[in-house]
Design a protein around this motif. Structure first.
Motif, PDB file in Angstrom:
ATOM      1  N   MET A 152     -24.434  -8.670   9.769  1.00  0.00           N
ATOM      2  CA  MET A 152     -23.258  -7.994   9.218  1.00  0.00           C
ATOM      3  C   MET A 152     -22.113  -8.988   9.108  1.00  0.00           C
ATOM      4  N   ARG A 153     -21.465  -8.956   7.963  1.00  0.00           N
ATOM      5  CA  ARG A 153     -20.334  -9.853   7.748  1.00  0.00           C
ATOM      6  C   ARG A 153     -19.029  -9.138   8.087  1.00  0.00           C
ATOM      7  N   ILE A 154     -18.175  -9.840   8.820  1.00  0.00           N
ATOM      8  CA  ILE A 154     -16.838  -9.341   9.126  1.00  0.00           C
ATOM      9  C   ILE A 154     -15.840 -10.411   8.705  1.00  0.00           C
ATOM     10  N   ASP A 155     -14.937 -10.041   7.825  1.00  0.00           N
ATOM     11  CA  ASP A 155     -13.863 -10.945   7.404  1.00  0.00           C
ATOM     12  C   ASP A 155     -12.579 -10.514   8.091  1.00  0.00           C
ATOM     13  N   VAL A 156     -11.905 -11.479   8.697  1.00  0.00           N
ATOM     14  CA  VAL A 156     -10.668 -11.203   9.412  1.00  0.00           C
ATOM     15  C   VAL A 156      -9.543 -12.017   8.784  1.00  0.00           C
ATOM     16  N   MET A 157      -8.521 -11.336   8.297  1.00  0.00           N
ATOM     17  CA  MET A 157      -7.323 -11.995   7.806  1.00  0.00           C
ATOM     18  C   MET A 157      -6.310 -12.012   8.945  1.00  0.00           C
ATOM     19  N   PHE A 158      -5.745 -13.169   9.231  1.00  0.00           N
ATOM     20  CA  PHE A 158      -4.932 -13.308  10.440  1.00  0.00           C
ATOM     21  C   PHE A 158      -3.989 -14.496  10.321  1.00  0.00           C
ATOM     22  N   ASP A 159      -3.071 -14.576  11.272  1.00  0.00           N
ATOM     23  CA  ASP A 159      -2.237 -15.768  11.413  1.00  0.00           C
ATOM     24  C   ASP A 159      -2.211 -16.159  12.882  1.00  0.00           C
ATOM     25  N   THR A 160      -2.131 -17.437  13.147  1.00  0.00           N
ATOM     26  CA  THR A 160      -2.172 -17.932  14.522  1.00  0.00           C
ATOM     27  C   THR A 160      -0.879 -17.672  15.281  1.00  0.00           C
ATOM     28  N   VAL A 161       0.200 -17.328  14.579  1.00  0.00           N
ATOM     29  CA  VAL A 161       1.466 -17.028  15.251  1.00  0.00           C
ATOM     30  C   VAL A 161       1.705 -15.522  15.342  1.00  0.00           C
ATOM     31  N   CYS A 162       0.682 -14.749  15.042  1.00  0.00           N
ATOM     32  CA  CYS A 162       0.776 -13.292  15.072  1.00  0.00           C
ATOM     33  C   CYS A 162       0.250 -12.766  16.408  1.00  0.00           C
ATOM     34  N   PRO A 163       1.116 -12.209  17.262  1.00  0.00           N
ATOM     35  CA  PRO A 163       0.631 -11.721  18.560  1.00  0.00           C
ATOM     36  C   PRO A 163      -0.356 -10.574  18.432  1.00  0.00           C
ATOM     37  N   TRP A 164      -0.167  -9.727  17.414  1.00  0.00           N
ATOM     38  CA  TRP A 164      -1.108  -8.629  17.212  1.00  0.00           C
ATOM     39  C   TRP A 164      -2.490  -9.152  16.826  1.00  0.00           C
ATOM     40  N   CYS A 165      -2.538 -10.326  16.199  1.00  0.00           N
ATOM     41  CA  CYS A 165      -3.829 -10.921  15.840  1.00  0.00           C
ATOM     42  C   CYS A 165      -4.585 -11.373  17.087  1.00  0.00           C
ATOM     43  N   PHE A 166      -3.857 -11.871  18.086  1.00  0.00           N
ATOM     44  CA  PHE A 166      -4.465 -12.243  19.364  1.00  0.00           C
ATOM     45  C   PHE A 166      -5.072 -11.002  20.007  1.00  0.00           C
ATOM     46  N   VAL A 167      -4.305  -9.924  20.049  1.00  0.00           N
ATOM     47  CA  VAL A 167      -4.808  -8.668  20.601  1.00  0.00           C
ATOM     48  C   VAL A 167      -5.992  -8.158  19.780  1.00  0.00           C
ATOM     49  N   GLY A 168      -5.852  -8.212  18.455  1.00  0.00           N
ATOM     50  CA  GLY A 168      -6.919  -7.725  17.584  1.00  0.00           C
ATOM     51  C   GLY A 168      -8.216  -8.486  17.750  1.00  0.00           C
ATOM     52  N   LYS A 169      -8.110  -9.798  17.917  1.00  0.00           N
ATOM     53  CA  LYS A 169      -9.320 -10.604  18.131  1.00  0.00           C
ATOM     54  C   LYS A 169     -10.033 -10.178  19.405  1.00  0.00           C
ATOM     55  N   ARG A 170      -9.270  -9.966  20.461  1.00  0.00           N
ATOM     56  CA  ARG A 170      -9.884  -9.565  21.726  1.00  0.00           C
ATOM     57  C   ARG A 170     -10.493  -8.163  21.635  1.00  0.00           C
ATOM     58  N   GLU A 185       7.658  -6.275  23.815  1.00  0.00           N
ATOM     59  CA  GLU A 185       7.193  -5.468  24.952  1.00  0.00           C
ATOM     60  C   GLU A 185       6.025  -4.582  24.537  1.00  0.00           C
ATOM     61  N   ALA A 186       6.078  -4.070  23.317  1.00  0.00           N
ATOM     62  CA  ALA A 186       4.974  -3.237  22.820  1.00  0.00           C
ATOM     63  C   ALA A 186       3.694  -4.042  22.698  1.00  0.00           C
ATOM     64  N   VAL A 187       3.816  -5.292  22.244  1.00  0.00           N
ATOM     65  CA  VAL A 187       2.644  -6.162  22.148  1.00  0.00           C
ATOM     66  C   VAL A 187       2.056  -6.405  23.530  1.00  0.00           C
ATOM     67  N   SER A 188       2.911  -6.703  24.489  1.00  0.00           N
ATOM     68  CA  SER A 188       2.434  -6.975  25.846  1.00  0.00           C
ATOM     69  C   SER A 188       1.718  -5.771  26.432  1.00  0.00           C
ATOM     70  N   MET A 189       2.251  -4.582  26.184  1.00  0.00           N
ATOM     71  CA  MET A 189       1.598  -3.370  26.688  1.00  0.00           C
ATOM     72  C   MET A 189       0.243  -3.168  26.020  1.00  0.00           C
ATOM     73  N   ALA A 190       0.179  -3.418  24.719  1.00  0.00           N
ATOM     74  CA  ALA A 190      -1.080  -3.239  23.989  1.00  0.00           C
ATOM     75  C   ALA A 190      -2.141  -4.227  24.434  1.00  0.00           C
ATOM     76  N   SER A 191      -1.723  -5.366  24.959  1.00  0.00           N
ATOM     77  CA  SER A 191      -2.690  -6.407  25.341  1.00  0.00           C
ATOM     78  C   SER A 191      -3.395  -6.103  26.654  1.00  0.00           C
ATOM     79  N   GLN A 192      -2.904  -5.130  27.398  1.00  0.00           N
ATOM     80  CA  GLN A 192      -3.500  -4.820  28.696  1.00  0.00           C
ATOM     81  C   GLN A 192      -4.956  -4.415  28.525  1.00  0.00           C
ATOM     82  N   GLY A 193      -5.796  -5.020  29.316  1.00  0.00           N
ATOM     83  CA  GLY A 193      -7.222  -4.727  29.249  1.00  0.00           C
ATOM     84  C   GLY A 193      -7.985  -5.572  28.259  1.00  0.00           C
ATOM     85  N   THR A 194      -7.287  -6.444  27.522  1.00  0.00           N
ATOM     86  CA  THR A 194      -7.972  -7.289  26.537  1.00  0.00           C
ATOM     87  C   THR A 194      -8.189  -8.715  27.040  1.00  0.00           C
ATOM     88  N   GLY A 195      -7.433  -9.113  28.056  1.00  0.00           N
ATOM     89  CA  GLY A 195      -7.499 -10.499  28.515  1.00  0.00           C
ATOM     90  C   GLY A 195      -6.504 -11.405  27.821  1.00  0.00           C
TER      91      GLY A 195
END
Length: 217
Positions: free
Chosen positions: A1-19, A72-82
């Motif tokens: 299965m192919r998964i394409d991910v559009m992202f930026d390295t300076v995007c905190p939500w992308c870090f969370v999304g990857k995890r 702060e919202a990003v930090s809260m969302a990252s909980q449990g992702t590492g």
């Protein structure tokens, strides 16, 4: 299965999304996977040397108070992702094109996952300037990328333009926010979705046969 991910390295939500994507895929072990990352520039007009982080946040969010609430919202969302964030350590908002070029080398060397994680950690956990070539070289060495290939990429005249072209392609597909995930060329979702949401799309992509899927180059 192919998964394409559009992202930026300076995007905190992308870090969370990857995890979160990693967590979702861990629940479907053994699935043949073709995972591809594509540049999307949140700040296409960013100067090559970047700008002061406080100035950037004030401009983007209209003031430090609103910026603090978003982070702060990003930090809260990252909980449990590492994924961990140390936003106070970031002094400069970098131009991210160079980091995408480094990931091009990583992809060619089959080291995308560890290289992207190293870039995210360097920026969001350590506050390092990932627009600085010396920092990118350190990251490349830390994940075992061949430095000759890294040097060749940064010496390549078309390297900068290639990232801009990929960014334009993402916009032409209607992508206007990241992270964005496209499963099997047919099922798309934007945002750092919870693993359960991503898992439903993974299962849908696995179950559905599409004769002529739309793919990302």
């Amino acid at each position: 299965m192919r998964i394409d991910v559009m992202f930026d390295t300076v995007c905190p939500w992308c870090f969370v999304g990857k995890r979160r994507l990693t967590q979702a895929l861990a629940r479907r072990p053994g699935v043949p996977l073709d995972l591809r990352y594509h540049p999307f520039l949140l700040n296409p007009d960013m100067p090559v040397g970047g700008i002061d982080r406080a100035v950037y946040l004030a401009r983007k969010f209209g003031g430090t108070h609103r910026a603090r609430r978003v982070l702060e919202a990003v930090s809260m969302a990252s909980q449990g992702t590492g994924a961990r964030f140390n936003f106070s350590a970031i002094r400069r908002m970098p131009n991210s094109v160079g980091s995408h070029r480094l990931l091009r080398v990583a992809t060619e060397c089959d080291r995308t996952d560890e290289t992207l994680d190293a870039i995210f950690r360097a920026f969001f956990e350590e506050g390092r300037d990932i627009g600085d070539r010396a920092v990118l070289d350190d990251i490349a060495e830390s994940v075992g990328l061949p430095m000759a290939r890294v040097q060749a990429e940064f010496a390549r005249p078309d390297g900068f333009t290639d990232v801009l072209t990929a960014n334009a392609r993402a916009h032409s597909m209607g992508i206007n926010g990241v992270p964005s995930f496209v499963f099997s060329g047919s099922y798309a979702v934007a945002g750092a979705q919870e693993p359960d949401v991503l898992l439903r799309l993974i299962d849908l992509a696995l179950e559905t046969q599409v004769r002529e899927p739309v793919t990302v180059s």
